[in-house]
Design a protein around this motif. Structure first.
Motif, PDB file in Angstrom:
ATOM      1  N   MET A   5      34.575  40.273  38.637  1.00 48.80           N
ATOM      2  CA  MET A   5      33.706  39.115  38.790  1.00 48.80           C
ATOM      3  C   MET A   5      34.505  37.829  38.990  1.00 48.80           C
ATOM      4  O   MET A   5      33.974  36.867  39.520  1.00 48.80           O
ATOM      5  CB  MET A   5      32.796  38.975  37.573  1.00 48.80           C
ATOM      6  CG  MET A   5      31.690  40.025  37.509  1.00 48.80           C
ATOM      7  SD  MET A   5      30.599  39.993  38.931  1.00 48.80           S
ATOM      8  CE  MET A   5      29.900  38.378  38.811  1.00 48.80           C
ATOM      9  N   SER A   6      35.763  37.826  38.567  1.00 46.95           N
ATOM     10  CA  SER A   6      36.561  36.606  38.705  1.00 46.95           C
ATOM     11  C   SER A   6      36.783  36.224  40.168  1.00 46.95           C
ATOM     12  O   SER A   6      37.123  35.084  40.462  1.00 46.95           O
ATOM     13  CB  SER A   6      37.907  36.748  37.998  1.00 46.95           C
ATOM     14  OG  SER A   6      38.730  37.687  38.663  1.00 46.95           O
ATOM     15  N   GLN A   7      36.557  37.161  41.073  1.00 46.77           N
ATOM     16  CA  GLN A   7      36.770  36.869  42.492  1.00 46.77           C
ATOM     17  C   GLN A   7      35.471  36.599  43.251  1.00 46.77           C
ATOM     18  O   GLN A   7      35.475  36.474  44.475  1.00 46.77           O
ATOM     19  CB  GLN A   7      37.550  37.999  43.148  1.00 46.77           C
ATOM     20  CG  GLN A   7      38.937  38.161  42.576  1.00 46.77           C
ATOM     21  CD  GLN A   7      39.702  36.850  42.535  1.00 46.77           C
ATOM     22  OE1 GLN A   7      39.848  36.171  43.548  1.00 46.77           O
ATOM     23  NE2 GLN A   7      40.183  36.472  41.360  1.00 46.77           N
ATOM     24  N   TYR A   8      34.387  36.486  42.512  1.00 41.46           N
ATOM     25  CA  TYR A   8      33.102  36.138  43.127  1.00 41.46           C
ATOM     26  C   TYR A   8      33.286  34.856  43.944  1.00 41.46           C
ATOM     27  O   TYR A   8      33.821  33.868  43.459  1.00 41.46           O
ATOM     28  CB  TYR A   8      32.029  35.937  42.048  1.00 41.46           C
ATOM     29  CG  TYR A   8      30.658  35.698  42.601  1.00 41.46           C
ATOM     30  CD1 TYR A   8      29.794  36.755  42.830  1.00 41.46           C
ATOM     31  CD2 TYR A   8      30.218  34.417  42.912  1.00 41.46           C
ATOM     32  CE1 TYR A   8      28.529  36.548  43.350  1.00 41.46           C
ATOM     33  CE2 TYR A   8      28.963  34.196  43.435  1.00 41.46           C
ATOM     34  CZ  TYR A   8      28.124  35.268  43.652  1.00 41.46           C
ATOM     35  OH  TYR A   8      26.880  35.066  44.175  1.00 41.46           O
ATOM     36  N   PRO A  40      43.667  37.229  45.689  1.00 43.89           N
ATOM     37  CA  PRO A  40      42.870  36.002  45.595  1.00 43.89           C
ATOM     38  C   PRO A  40      43.357  34.907  46.541  1.00 43.89           C
ATOM     39  O   PRO A  40      42.547  34.147  47.081  1.00 43.89           O
ATOM     40  CB  PRO A  40      43.050  35.578  44.139  1.00 43.89           C
ATOM     41  CG  PRO A  40      43.383  36.834  43.410  1.00 43.89           C
ATOM     42  CD  PRO A  40      44.186  37.649  44.387  1.00 43.89           C
ATOM     43  N   ALA A  54      41.238  44.833  41.930  1.00 49.32           N
ATOM     44  CA  ALA A  54      40.558  44.838  40.629  1.00 49.32           C
ATOM     45  C   ALA A  54      41.114  45.930  39.715  1.00 49.32           C
ATOM     46  O   ALA A  54      41.409  45.680  38.543  1.00 49.32           O
ATOM     47  CB  ALA A  54      39.051  45.021  40.825  1.00 49.32           C
ATOM     48  N   LYS A  82      44.686  45.085  38.555  1.00 48.79           N
ATOM     49  CA  LYS A  82      44.759  44.089  37.483  1.00 48.79           C
ATOM     50  C   LYS A  82      44.670  44.738  36.104  1.00 48.79           C
ATOM     51  O   LYS A  82      45.049  44.141  35.110  1.00 48.79           O
ATOM     52  CB  LYS A  82      43.648  43.046  37.622  1.00 48.79           C
ATOM     53  CG  LYS A  82      43.835  42.097  38.783  1.00 48.79           C
ATOM     54  CD  LYS A  82      45.105  41.282  38.687  1.00 48.79           C
ATOM     55  CE  LYS A  82      44.961  40.150  37.720  1.00 48.79           C
ATOM     56  NZ  LYS A  82      46.176  39.322  37.614  1.00 48.79           N
TER      57      LYS A  82
END
Length: 111
Positions: free
Chosen positions: A1-4, A15, A28, A31
């Motif tokens: 979700m951090s790359q939404y 990113p 993902a 990570k």
């Protein structure tokens, strides 16, 4: 979700550069110290098959769009995260949406 909201970029998996669909999954899992194949066709065969009713957060969902495959990550019941196409961005979509529902090939569990 951090790359939404991150930009779509064919062949990329970070990113700073952007993501294509398989690149997002590759990044993902990486990570979390988990190695998955980089390309969609290999991701569609990675891990083990799981039934749709048993799919859970982090499973890979595989779609067939014409002759091509597309992958995303199950986010929660009924939604998935993916990098859709050129000019797009990483976003959430409904698995039961008109466009996606009949294109699901299956689900893959890596861990």
């Amino acid at each position: 979700m951090s790359q939404y909201g991150a930009k779509y970029k064919y062949g990329k998996a970070s990113p700073s550069d952007g993501f294509d669909c398989s690149g997002l999954i590759f990044w993902a899992y990486g990570k979390h110290g988990i190695t998955v194949p980089r390309h969609t066709a290999a991701q569609s065969k990675a891990g083990k098959w799981v039934a749709a009713r048993n799919a859970r957060q982090g499973d890979i969902v595989v779609f067939r769009i014409g002759r091509r495959l597309h992958t995303g990550l199950v986010a929660d019941k009924g939604r998935f995260l993916h990098a859709p196409s050129s000019g797009g961005y990483v976003r959430m979509e409904s698995l039961s949406g008109v466009y996606w529902k009949n294109k699901i090939v299956g689900y893959r569990r890596i861990v």
